[in-house]
Design an enzyme around this catalytic site. Sequence first.
Site, short mmCIF file in Angstrom:
data_model
loop_
_atom_site.label_atom_id
_atom_site.label_comp_id
_atom_site.label_asym_id
_atom_site.label_seq_id
_atom_site.Cartn_x
_atom_site.Cartn_y
_atom_site.Cartn_z
N HIS A 53 31.72 6.31 -6.21
CA HIS A 53 31.04 7.61 -6.33
C HIS A 53 31.31 8.43 -5.07
O HIS A 53 31.47 7.89 -3.97
CB HIS A 53 29.53 7.40 -6.48
CG HIS A 53 29.13 6.83 -7.80
ND1 HIS A 53 27.91 7.10 -8.38
CD2 HIS A 53 29.77 6.01 -8.67
CE1 HIS A 53 27.82 6.48 -9.53
NE2 HIS A 53 28.93 5.79 -9.72
N GLU A 55 29.52 10.18 -3.09
CA GLU A 55 28.62 9.98 -1.95
C GLU A 55 28.97 8.71 -1.17
O GLU A 55 29.01 8.72 0.06
CB GLU A 55 27.16 9.86 -2.42
CG GLU A 55 26.65 11.07 -3.16
CD GLU A 55 26.79 10.94 -4.68
OE1 GLU A 55 27.89 10.55 -5.17
OE2 GLU A 55 25.82 11.25 -5.39
N CYS A 83 22.72 9.45 -7.98
CA CYS A 83 22.17 8.42 -8.86
C CYS A 83 21.40 7.41 -8.00
O CYS A 83 21.33 7.55 -6.78
CB CYS A 83 23.30 7.73 -9.61
SG CYS A 83 24.38 6.71 -8.55
N CYS A 86 23.62 5.80 -5.25
CA CYS A 86 23.95 6.72 -4.16
C CYS A 86 22.72 7.11 -3.36
O CYS A 86 22.78 7.25 -2.13
CB CYS A 86 24.67 7.93 -4.71
SG CYS A 86 26.28 7.49 -5.41
#
Length: 149
Positions: A53, A55, A83, A86
């Site tokens: 992801h 992040e 999410c 993250c």
Amino acid sequence: MDHLAAMRLALDEARAALATGDVPVGAVVLDPSGEVVGRGRNTRERDADPTGHAEVVAIREAAATRGRWRLEDCTLVVTLEPCTMCAGAVVTSRVGTLVFGAWDDKAGAVGSLWDVVRDRRLNHRPEVVSGVLADESGAMLRAFFATHR
């Protein structure tokens, strides 16, 4: 660097994710002087990595650049509400400020479904700024999913 300028850099990262078929989410980490010390974009498809992801990628790069995992004086700017994974990475890395664009009503963990980063049971709670260039971030995501679903 202000939040708008930083979000434009994160949007550039999101656009770059499109080239690899990844969901267009981008992130940057800024040090206290406003210098970019980490960049990330979704790489799950490219790398076959479920933790790829934006992040997480940006936080890893920032920690490597700075030579330490604690990022308490840094700002993470991301195009989409993080999410749970993250949001956990934000807390664990002690990011001082989290800035995000579009809300994620399906998986958001900074107020939409959960609020991991503000949970008083945890040892760190960053400042949160939401909705920065949310329309632009959301439009990019909607266009992506319109052609991929």
